[in-house]
Design a protein around this motif. Sequence first.
Motif, mmCIF file in Angstrom:
data_model
loop_
_atom_site.group_PDB
_atom_site.id
_atom_site.type_symbol
_atom_site.label_atom_id
_atom_site.label_comp_id
_atom_site.label_asym_id
_atom_site.label_seq_id
_atom_site.Cartn_x
_atom_site.Cartn_y
_atom_site.Cartn_z
ATOM 1 N N PHE A 1 0.504 -2.713 -1.980
ATOM 2 C CA PHE A 1 0.705 -2.168 -0.631
ATOM 3 C C PHE A 1 0.590 -3.264 0.421
ATOM 4 O O PHE A 1 1.420 -3.367 1.335
ATOM 5 C CB PHE A 1 -0.319 -1.071 -0.366
ATOM 6 C CG PHE A 1 -0.230 -0.451 1.001
ATOM 7 C CD1 PHE A 1 0.786 0.437 1.311
ATOM 8 C CD2 PHE A 1 -1.164 -0.769 1.986
ATOM 9 C CE1 PHE A 1 0.881 1.009 2.583
ATOM 10 C CE2 PHE A 1 -1.079 -0.206 3.249
ATOM 11 C CZ PHE A 1 -0.061 0.683 3.546
ATOM 12 N N ASP A 2 -0.437 -4.109 0.292
ATOM 13 C CA ASP A 2 -0.640 -5.187 1.262
ATOM 14 C C ASP A 2 0.534 -6.163 1.242
ATOM 15 O O ASP A 2 0.949 -6.663 2.297
ATOM 16 C CB ASP A 2 -1.942 -5.931 0.972
ATOM 17 C CG ASP A 2 -3.181 -5.083 1.237
ATOM 18 O OD1 ASP A 2 -3.054 -4.051 1.927
ATOM 19 O OD2 ASP A 2 -4.260 -5.443 0.736
ATOM 20 N N LEU A 3 1.060 -6.455 0.061
ATOM 21 C CA LEU A 3 2.228 -7.325 -0.028
ATOM 22 C C LEU A 3 3.422 -6.700 0.686
ATOM 23 O O LEU A 3 4.142 -7.378 1.443
ATOM 24 C CB LEU A 3 2.568 -7.594 -1.494
ATOM 25 C CG LEU A 3 1.652 -8.576 -2.222
ATOM 26 C CD1 LEU A 3 1.864 -8.501 -3.737
ATOM 27 C CD2 LEU A 3 1.872 -10.005 -1.724
ATOM 28 N N ARG A 4 3.650 -5.408 0.468
ATOM 29 C CA ARG A 4 4.758 -4.727 1.146
ATOM 30 C C ARG A 4 4.570 -4.758 2.652
ATOM 31 O O ARG A 4 5.510 -5.012 3.422
ATOM 32 C CB ARG A 4 4.865 -3.271 0.680
ATOM 33 C CG ARG A 4 5.482 -3.084 -0.658
ATOM 34 C CD ARG A 4 5.996 -1.660 -0.844
ATOM 35 N NE ARG A 4 4.978 -0.632 -0.849
ATOM 36 C CZ ARG A 4 4.798 0.279 0.094
ATOM 37 N NH1 ARG A 4 5.564 0.283 1.184
ATOM 38 N NH2 ARG A 4 3.862 1.208 -0.022
ATOM 39 N N GLN A 5 3.344 -4.477 3.089
ATOM 40 C CA GLN A 5 3.075 -4.456 4.530
ATOM 41 C C GLN A 5 3.308 -5.822 5.154
ATOM 42 O O GLN A 5 3.809 -5.932 6.277
ATOM 43 C CB GLN A 5 1.627 -4.009 4.764
ATOM 44 C CG GLN A 5 1.353 -2.549 4.424
ATOM 45 C CD GLN A 5 2.103 -1.592 5.331
ATOM 46 O OE1 GLN A 5 1.814 -1.502 6.510
ATOM 47 N NE2 GLN A 5 3.064 -0.878 4.772
ATOM 48 N N SER A 6 2.956 -6.882 4.430
ATOM 49 C CA SER A 6 3.137 -8.233 4.962
ATOM 50 C C SER A 6 4.608 -8.552 5.187
ATOM 51 O O SER A 6 4.949 -9.398 6.014
ATOM 52 C CB SER A 6 2.513 -9.268 4.016
ATOM 53 O OG SER A 6 3.321 -9.487 2.865
ATOM 54 N N ALA A 7 5.466 -7.878 4.424
ATOM 55 C CA ALA A 7 6.907 -8.114 4.529
ATOM 56 C C ALA A 7 7.627 -7.033 5.326
ATOM 57 O O ALA A 7 8.859 -7.075 5.473
ATOM 58 C CB ALA A 7 7.516 -8.206 3.126
ATOM 59 N N GLY A 8 6.891 -6.045 5.821
ATOM 60 C CA GLY A 8 7.500 -4.971 6.602
ATOM 61 C C GLY A 8 8.296 -3.980 5.775
ATOM 62 O O GLY A 8 9.201 -3.323 6.306
ATOM 63 N N ILE A 9 7.974 -3.847 4.487
ATOM 64 C CA ILE A 9 8.675 -2.903 3.619
ATOM 65 C C ILE A 9 7.912 -1.589 3.606
ATOM 66 O O ILE A 9 6.744 -1.541 3.202
ATOM 67 C CB ILE A 9 8.789 -3.439 2.173
ATOM 68 C CG1 ILE A 9 9.541 -4.773 2.163
ATOM 69 C CG2 ILE A 9 9.506 -2.424 1.284
ATOM 70 C CD1 ILE A 9 9.536 -5.463 0.819
ATOM 71 N N GLU A 10 8.553 -0.525 4.046
ATOM 72 C CA GLU A 10 7.901 0.785 4.104
ATOM 73 C C GLU A 10 8.696 1.816 3.332
ATOM 74 O O GLU A 10 9.920 1.743 3.223
ATOM 75 C CB GLU A 10 7.738 1.243 5.556
ATOM 76 C CG GLU A 10 6.807 0.343 6.374
ATOM 77 C CD GLU A 10 6.490 0.943 7.736
ATOM 78 O OE1 GLU A 10 7.120 1.966 8.106
ATOM 79 O OE2 GLU A 10 5.619 0.391 8.420
ATOM 80 N N PHE A 11 7.966 2.780 2.781
ATOM 81 C CA PHE A 11 8.562 3.895 2.047
ATOM 82 C C PHE A 11 8.285 5.202 2.789
ATOM 83 O O PHE A 11 7.255 5.307 3.488
ATOM 84 C CB PHE A 11 7.954 4.012 0.646
ATOM 85 C CG PHE A 11 8.131 2.812 -0.232
ATOM 86 C CD1 PHE A 11 9.294 2.034 -0.173
ATOM 87 C CD2 PHE A 11 7.162 2.465 -1.149
ATOM 88 C CE1 PHE A 11 9.470 0.940 -0.998
ATOM 89 C CE2 PHE A 11 7.316 1.364 -1.986
ATOM 90 C CZ PHE A 11 8.472 0.595 -1.903
ATOM 91 N N PRO A 12 9.129 6.207 2.642
ATOM 92 C CA PRO A 12 8.810 7.524 3.185
ATOM 93 C C PRO A 12 7.443 8.036 2.700
ATOM 94 O O PRO A 12 6.753 8.746 3.432
ATOM 95 C CB PRO A 12 9.964 8.397 2.670
ATOM 96 C CG PRO A 12 11.109 7.446 2.555
ATOM 97 C CD PRO A 12 10.510 6.151 2.085
#
Length: 333
Positions: free
Chosen positions: A318-329
Amino acid sequence: MIKLGIIGTNWITGQFIEAAHESKEFQLTSVYSRSEAKAKDFGEQYGATNFYDNVTDFFASDSFEAIYIASPNSLHFEQIKLAIEAGKKVIAEKPMVSNPTEMAEIQEILKKHPESQLFEAARQIHQENFKIIEQKVTEIETIQGATLTYMKYSSRYDAILAGEEPNIFSPKFSGGALQDLGVYVVYDAIAWFGAPLKVQYYPTMLPTGVDGKGVAILTYKDFNVTLNVGKTANSYLTSEIYGLKDTIVMDNAAELNEVIYRDGSDKEDMLSQFPAKNPMLAEANAFARVINNPKDATNIADYKKWQALSITVNQVLFDLRQSAGIEFPADHR
């Protein structure tokens, strides 16, 4: 014999069923699919006799006691909840859930249903070669970091190039390279080195809104770990863990078929053992051991270790996704 139910009728489900049967600890009895005909067509080849297209009827059934869930990522959360509330032993394909909020809710539901158990099907952590690396890392005096690579071209990427949006590359289904193949190397890093101090992900984004490949940096107190992941290209790089002069070399950070220790001179030791033909056999045996003897002290300790590892891996993903601005519904339920 543990009676097994499944959700998901893809190749990985078939591989797990074969491993479960090879362990001689499980027998597939029940299959759920949105189409009963598809459930029957898939399940009969493995000896199943109960087929469902209604999820409520499926979880209410006493035809199975453990369930393997291999549906699209974003569906895991609701299906795990239903399974735990039905008192089932749950084996969920990785990534278990989409984010820490879902993970926390699942953990609270587990507390209310102590008869249930929850396992993440992170197959490589149960394999002997993984444990050999885990032990060798503790013997290296000074760790200076690691580079771990897992990149395989996905046949579904062809659909992306054709302008389509297959589930594995869709944010709606919590897809992308990090979630699909990256989870392997994140598991490696967390199991071998612990939780990082901070993380950063540099993805190559696809038109669908998820990552096709990327590089992640996990920062520790005295070193960094670099993760190379991807589903839009093939990599044949080895993976390495660096000591001072010594190095652990892996043919592949997920498959772990060959592991060599090089001491910095001309000497090298083959650490790895010949792996089982089915890479999911080790986890099937491990899960059965804990399911069959849940009060054994060793099994309790292993189960708690696996749970803690799943929670940490979920947070790091999750933290990796957040660092890259990748979000899921799923992040905004």
